[in-house]
Design an enzyme around this catalytic site. Structure first.
Site, PDB file in Angstrom:
ATOM      1  N   ASP A 157       1.194  -1.606  -0.017  1.00 18.11           N
ATOM      2  CA  ASP A 157       0.153   0.157   0.763  1.00 18.11           C
ATOM      3  C   ASP A 157       0.861   0.917  -0.272  1.00 18.11           C
ATOM      4  OD1 ASP A 157      -2.555  -1.992   0.317  1.00 18.11           O
ATOM      5  OD2 ASP A 157      -1.660  -1.934   1.549  1.00 18.11           O
ATOM      6  N   HIS A 185      -4.339  -2.884   6.528  1.00 15.73           N
ATOM      7  CA  HIS A 185      -4.895  -3.288   5.524  1.00 15.73           C
ATOM      8  C   HIS A 185      -6.042  -3.824   4.682  1.00 15.73           C
ATOM      9  CE1 HIS A 185      -2.923  -4.996   1.303  1.00 15.73           C
ATOM     10  NE2 HIS A 185      -3.403  -5.926   1.230  1.00 15.73           N
TER      11      HIS A 185
HETATM   12  P1  NAX Z   1      -3.066 -18.025  -4.567  1.00 13.15           P
HETATM   13  O1  NAX Z   1      -4.627 -18.861  -4.142  1.00 13.15           O
HETATM   14  O2  NAX Z   1      -1.886 -17.708  -5.937  1.00 13.15           O
HETATM   15  O3  NAX Z   1      -1.731 -18.980  -3.609  1.00 13.15           O
HETATM   16  C1  NAX Z   1      -2.248 -18.826  -1.882  1.00 13.15           C
HETATM   17  C2  NAX Z   1      -1.572 -20.512  -1.897  1.00 13.15           C
HETATM   18  O4  NAX Z   1      -1.966 -20.234  -0.494  1.00 13.15           O
HETATM   19  C3  NAX Z   1      -1.920 -21.804  -2.202  1.00 13.15           C
HETATM   20  O5  NAX Z   1      -0.983 -22.552  -3.241  1.00 13.15           O
HETATM   21  C4  NAX Z   1      -2.916 -22.428  -1.416  1.00 13.15           C
HETATM   22  O6  NAX Z   1      -2.751 -23.532  -1.860  1.00 13.15           O
HETATM   23  C5  NAX Z   1      -1.944 -22.157  -0.217  1.00 13.15           C
HETATM   24  N1  NAX Z   1      -2.608 -22.432   1.142  1.00 13.15           N
HETATM   25  C6  NAX Z   1      -4.179 -22.049   1.552  1.00 13.15           C
HETATM   26  N2  NAX Z   1      -3.665 -22.854   2.685  1.00 13.15           N
HETATM   27  C7  NAX Z   1      -2.794 -22.826   2.775  1.00 13.15           C
HETATM   28  C8  NAX Z   1      -2.263 -23.403   4.882  1.00 13.15           C
HETATM   29  N3  NAX Z   1      -3.159 -23.468   5.824  1.00 13.15           N
HETATM   30  N4  NAX Z   1      -1.415 -23.382   4.278  1.00 13.15           N
HETATM   31  C9  NAX Z   1      -0.696 -23.336   3.384  1.00 13.15           C
HETATM   32  N5  NAX Z   1      -0.508 -22.878   2.306  1.00 13.15           N
HETATM   33  C10 NAX Z   1      -1.651 -22.862   2.231  1.00 13.15           C
HETATM   34  O7  NAX Z   1      -2.641 -16.539  -3.395  1.00 13.15           O
HETATM   35  P2  NAX Z   1      -1.410 -15.136  -3.826  1.00 13.15           P
HETATM   36  O8  NAX Z   1      -2.129 -14.148  -4.947  1.00 13.15           O
HETATM   37  O9  NAX Z   1      -0.293 -16.060  -4.006  1.00 13.15           O
HETATM   38  O10 NAX Z   1      -2.118 -14.881  -2.442  1.00 13.15           O
HETATM   39  C11 NAX Z   1      -2.076 -14.936  -1.403  1.00 13.15           C
HETATM   40  C12 NAX Z   1      -2.210 -14.045  -0.772  1.00 13.15           C
HETATM   41  O11 NAX Z   1      -2.332 -12.617  -0.289  1.00 13.15           O
HETATM   42  C13 NAX Z   1      -4.384 -13.866  -0.545  1.00 13.15           C
HETATM   43  O12 NAX Z   1      -4.720 -14.301   0.861  1.00 13.15           O
HETATM   44  C14 NAX Z   1      -3.464 -12.637  -0.835  1.00 13.15           C
HETATM   45  O13 NAX Z   1      -5.377 -12.020  -0.519  1.00 13.15           O
HETATM   46  C15 NAX Z   1      -2.812 -11.947  -0.084  1.00 13.15           C
HETATM   47  N6  NAX Z   1      -2.562 -10.671  -0.370  1.00 13.15           N
HETATM   48  C16 NAX Z   1      -2.580  -9.496   0.085  1.00 13.15           C
HETATM   49  C17 NAX Z   1      -1.198  -8.508  -0.150  1.00 13.15           C
HETATM   50  C18 NAX Z   1      -0.897  -7.789   0.804  1.00 13.15           C
HETATM   51  O14 NAX Z   1      -0.189  -6.024   0.385  1.00 13.15           O
HETATM   52  N7  NAX Z   1      -0.766  -7.597   2.212  1.00 13.15           N
HETATM   53  C19 NAX Z   1      -1.587  -7.732  -1.400  1.00 13.15           C
HETATM   54  C20 NAX Z   1      -0.763  -9.192  -2.397  1.00 13.15           C
HETATM   55  C21 NAX Z   1      -2.672 -10.488  -2.432  1.00 13.15           C
HETATM   56  O15 NAX Z   1      -3.636 -10.153  -2.762  1.00 13.15           O
END
Ligand code: NAX
Length: 329
Positions: A157, A185
């Protein structure tokens, strides 16, 4: 000795963008060898295993070892850093309470596993949303670890805010400093330009010369653009922010370890600073000093800014109370 870094959700999009930059030394520096532990759920293991094969093929001089697992006890063993990226996304028909509960079911056990298995100096960066409350849940479940070790990523952000300000002022982004993110966030976040500097000098006059009424510009243009940038990226790119999120996570950890010479932003535990209830993980202007985040204190917030901070903090309180009401905190 190599630094051990655990990345959860390593088989996902952000994981894929993060791993190669960490292996290349962008996060800890060119002199630091790393051991990577990739944690996934069973459905995500193939993605993480594929990334591990590619890491091997990168022949990164700093990369000592990569391990892929779906067992948190194995993943967090000896971890000096934990990047908690994996989270449960909001599914169709899912209410906010369901989302908080599903993520509490991930971040609670991960916090406990970190306390039980990680190195005593472990530092945790939560990326997975809702990042602040997930960090709060993980910290609350990590018996014996100080809450100061648990942070939520709001650096993306801030980077977005600095980039927007740079574009408005038509100056290089490198010269823009002191644009902290306050609060959650989420769409309620408050990116604050009132202390911004360009090449060390206050930006206020230059900004007013460009946009006229600075408050109106913030309300109508700047804050919505920054707070809704994720949605803009999805619309234009067809999928969510990935490389910029990974880059911000790298910035966050690098600064935590190596220090900052000016302010940045991070979701850190409140000790009551600026009237934010103690224990919440809230984004503040921070500096990294001697390996720890320190909240920049004593900043003036006028009534308009105060209301913005209060609205975002109110959302953090609501999220905390919703998780508490479910008996998960
Ligand atoms: P993806 O859906 O591509 O990847 C997430 C991965 O996490 C998947 O491979 C899934 O199998 C795995 N996963 C789910 N539960 C799990 C667990 N209990 N233990 C280990 N792995 C697990 O999402 P992606 O685009 O990589 O985003 C990941 C997260 O970042 C999301 O929650 C998203 O909202 C968040 N973000 C946060 C941001 C920030 O600034 N704080 C910005 C970017 C993003 O939106």
């Amino acid at each position: 000795m190599a630094t051990t870094i655990t990345i959860t959700g390593a088989g996902g999009q952000i994981g894929y963008a993060l791993l190669f930059r960490i292996a290349a030394g962008d996060m800890l520096g060119a002199g630091e060898s790393v051991r990577l532990r990739l944690l996934e759920i069973p459905q995500g293991l193939k993605g993480a295993e594929g990334a591990a094969l590619e890491l091997q093929d990168g022949a990164f001089p700093l990369l000592e070892h990569v391990e892929v697992t779906d067992d948190p006890a194995v993943a967090f063993e000896g971890a000096n850093h934990a990047l908690l990226v994996g989270a449960r996304p909001r599914g169709p028909g899912m209410e906010r309470g369901d989302l908080l509960a599903a993520n509490a079911g991930i971040f609670g056990p991960q916090g406990a596993a970190i306390a039980a298995h990680a190195a005593s100096d472990v530092r945790v960066t939560v990326v997975g949303n809702p990042a602040n409350t997930n960090a709060l849940i993980a910290a609350s479940s990590a018996d014996g670890l100080p809450a100061e070790r648990f942070t939520a990523l709001t650096r993306l952000d801030e980077n977005r805010a600095r980039a927007q300000l740079a574009q408005t002022l038509d100056v290089p982004v490198a010269g823009i400093r002191r644009v902290p993110i306050w609060g959650n966030h989420s769409a309620t976040q408050f990116p604050d330009v009132s202390h911004a500097t360009v090449d060390g000098r206050p930006a206020a006059d230059a900004l007013a010369a460009r946009v006229g009424d600075t408050t109106a510009w913030q309300e109508q243009t700047f804050i919505p653009r920054v707070a809704k940038r994720g949605a803009e990226i999805i619309e234009v790119r067809g999928s969510s922010s990935v490389a910029s999120a990974a880059s911000a996570a790298i910035d966050h950890v690098r600064d935590w370890v190596h220090g900052t010479d000016d302010w940045t932003s991070a979701g850190v535990v409140s000790h009551g600073e600026y009237g934010v209830p103690e224990g919440l993980i809230c984004s503040f202007p921070v500096q990294s000093i001697d390996g720890g985040w320190r909240i920049v204190e004593g900043l003036e917030l006028d009534a308009w800014a105060r209301a913005r901070v209060d609205a975002s903090v109110a959302e953090l309180i609501e999220e905390r109370d919703a998780v508490r009401a479910l008996g998960l905190l």
